[in-house]
Design an enzyme around this catalytic site. Structure first.
Site, PDB file in Angstrom:
ATOM      1  N   CYS A 116       0.798  -1.221   0.000  1.00  0.00           N
ATOM      2  CA  CYS A 116       0.000   0.000   0.000  1.00  0.00           C
ATOM      3  C   CYS A 116       0.834   1.276   0.000  1.00  0.00           C
ATOM      4  O   CYS A 116       0.400   2.311  -0.514  1.00  0.00           O
ATOM      5  CB  CYS A 116      -0.954   0.005   1.184  1.00  0.00           C
ATOM      6  SG  CYS A 116      -2.113  -1.376   1.174  1.00  0.00           S
ATOM      7  N   HIS A 282      -3.908   7.057   1.040  1.00  0.00           N
ATOM      8  CA  HIS A 282      -4.110   5.734   0.460  1.00  0.00           C
ATOM      9  C   HIS A 282      -5.540   5.303   0.735  1.00  0.00           C
ATOM     10  O   HIS A 282      -6.049   5.445   1.849  1.00  0.00           O
ATOM     11  CB  HIS A 282      -3.124   4.739   1.077  1.00  0.00           C
ATOM     12  CG  HIS A 282      -3.525   3.311   0.899  1.00  0.00           C
ATOM     13  ND1 HIS A 282      -3.757   2.771  -0.343  1.00  0.00           N
ATOM     14  CD2 HIS A 282      -3.752   2.315   1.802  1.00  0.00           C
ATOM     15  CE1 HIS A 282      -4.115   1.496  -0.195  1.00  0.00           C
ATOM     16  NE2 HIS A 282      -4.110   1.203   1.088  1.00  0.00           N
ATOM     17  N   ASN A 312      -9.940  -0.554  -2.795  1.00  0.00           N
ATOM     18  CA  ASN A 312      -8.531  -0.402  -2.437  1.00  0.00           C
ATOM     19  C   ASN A 312      -7.684  -0.967  -3.574  1.00  0.00           C
ATOM     20  O   ASN A 312      -7.681  -2.168  -3.805  1.00  0.00           O
ATOM     21  CB  ASN A 312      -8.254  -1.149  -1.132  1.00  0.00           C
ATOM     22  CG  ASN A 312      -6.814  -1.022  -0.653  1.00  0.00           C
ATOM     23  OD1 ASN A 312      -5.932  -0.625  -1.404  1.00  0.00           O
ATOM     24  ND2 ASN A 312      -6.578  -1.390   0.590  1.00  0.00           N
TER      25      ASN A 312
END
EC number: 2.3.1.180
Length: 355
Positions: A116, A282, A312
């Site tokens: 991430c 993020h 995501n």
């Protein structure tokens, strides 16, 4: 002083939209349950056997290169961040180079495995290359093809509902304009709880997993044999080949580290949260973003979220959101943009850019 600036930016997401209702047809879940826990309404999935992490990265890169006002052959270094590479090896950097048709320039290619926070780590690396004058056009890509490796059963719903496919890219170039460009990046990691968010099998870890977790992996073999097993039918049958996450633990870590690293980055530049024109977090969970926004005292117009429609996309989430905000006119020349990410490892980071 020479700094790096984002000279071009682009993103690509596949055409196929997968809604929460679509997922409820193959697992025990529903739209309300998913939205309440993640904020996600839908995500995109790439075309099987046609699109890959590298091909999506190339589509985003082509847009970024064109907007940077350079030819593809002018790219003198490639950095590719992903957790879902086309192959175990070689990495996606060289595959991207081939997809762009620029193998003749023999530019270096570096693959980053920081999940991430991969784009933030890549930004820091690219920034150093440009600042030192080593390279003039660094192509940084974050891309993911999660849909090919998720557990589409009720067993895997806590993870599967979160992730989507997509790619984002930027071209870092030198600038001598006063105050413009990447001001700083702050990077951190703590491997203490690495297995709390991990894709463990298949792997070559053998006894390493037991040493650090106190758990003997159940591979369906005797203790004397398990250390030599890479992949077997027992792993497949029991779903050990999919990502696993202890969501509550990850959430608590994220809401702690996100604000800390953002404040660290601001402090290094002598700035305050109120100076931020746009925060690009993020896209892990809408509740995490809301917590960070409240903690920093930011208004809705100072934070860009798109997890609702893309899910995501791990290493791709920051550049996709950054590009989308810029295309929407929410980021203008002179604006202070803050990027931040937290993810598996655990690794986390933040960076400030004067647009």
């Amino acid at each position: 002083m020479l700094r790096s600036k984002i000279g071009g930016i682009g993103y690509y997401v596949p055409e196929k939209v997968v809604t929460n209702d679509d997922l409820s047809k193959v697992m025990d879940t529903n739209d309300e349950w998913i939205q309440e826990r993640t904020g996600i309404k839908e995500r995109r999935y790439g075309k099987k056997h046609e699109e890959t992490t590298a091909t999506m990265g190339a589509r985003a890169a082509e847009i970024a290169i064109a907007r940077a006002g350079i030819a593809k052959e002018d790219v003198d270094f490639i950095i590719f961040a992903t957790l879902s590479p086309d192959y175990y090896f070689p990495g996606c950097g060289v595959l991207l180079q081939r997809e762009l048709g620029i193998t003749g320039n023999e530019a270096g290619a570096l693959d980053i495995r920081n999940q991430c926070s991969g784009f933030l780590y890549g930004l820091s690396v690219a920034d150093q290359f440009v600042r030192t004058g080593m390279y003039k056009n660094v192509l940084l890509v974050g891309a993911e093809m999660h849909s090919m490796g998720l557990d589409y059963t009720t067993r895997g719903r806590n993870v599967t509902v979160i992730f989507g496919d997509g790619a984002g890219a930027v071209v870092l170039q030198p600038t001598e304009k006063e105050g413009q460009g990447v001001l700083n990046t702050c990077l951190h990691s703590d491997g203490t709880y690495a297995e709390k968010l991990a894709f463990i099998n298949p792997g070559s870890h053998g006894g390493y997993h037991q040493r650090h977790t106190g758990e003997t992996p159940d591979y369906g073999y005797s203790d004397a044999e398990y250390g030599d097993i890479f992949l077997n039918s027992h792993m497949l049958e029991h779903g050990q080949i999919f990502p696993n996450m202890e969501g509550q633990f990850v959430f608590k870590m994220a809401v702690q580290k996100f604000p800390q690293v953002i404040m660290e980055s601001l402090g290094k530049a002598g700035l305050q949260p109120s100076d931020i024109d746009m925060l690009i977090p993020h896209q892990a969970n809408l509740r995490i973003s809301a917590f960070v926004q409240k903690k920093l005292g930011l208004k809705d117009e100072q934070v860009w979220n798109n997890i609702q429609k893309f899910g995501n996309t791990t290493a791709a989430s920051v550049p996709i959101a950054l590009c989308e905000a810029w295309e929407a006119g929410k980021i203008k020349e002179g604006d202070l943009v803050c990027l931040a990410a937290f993810g598996s490892g655990f690794t986390w980071g933040a960076g400030l850019i004067r647009w």
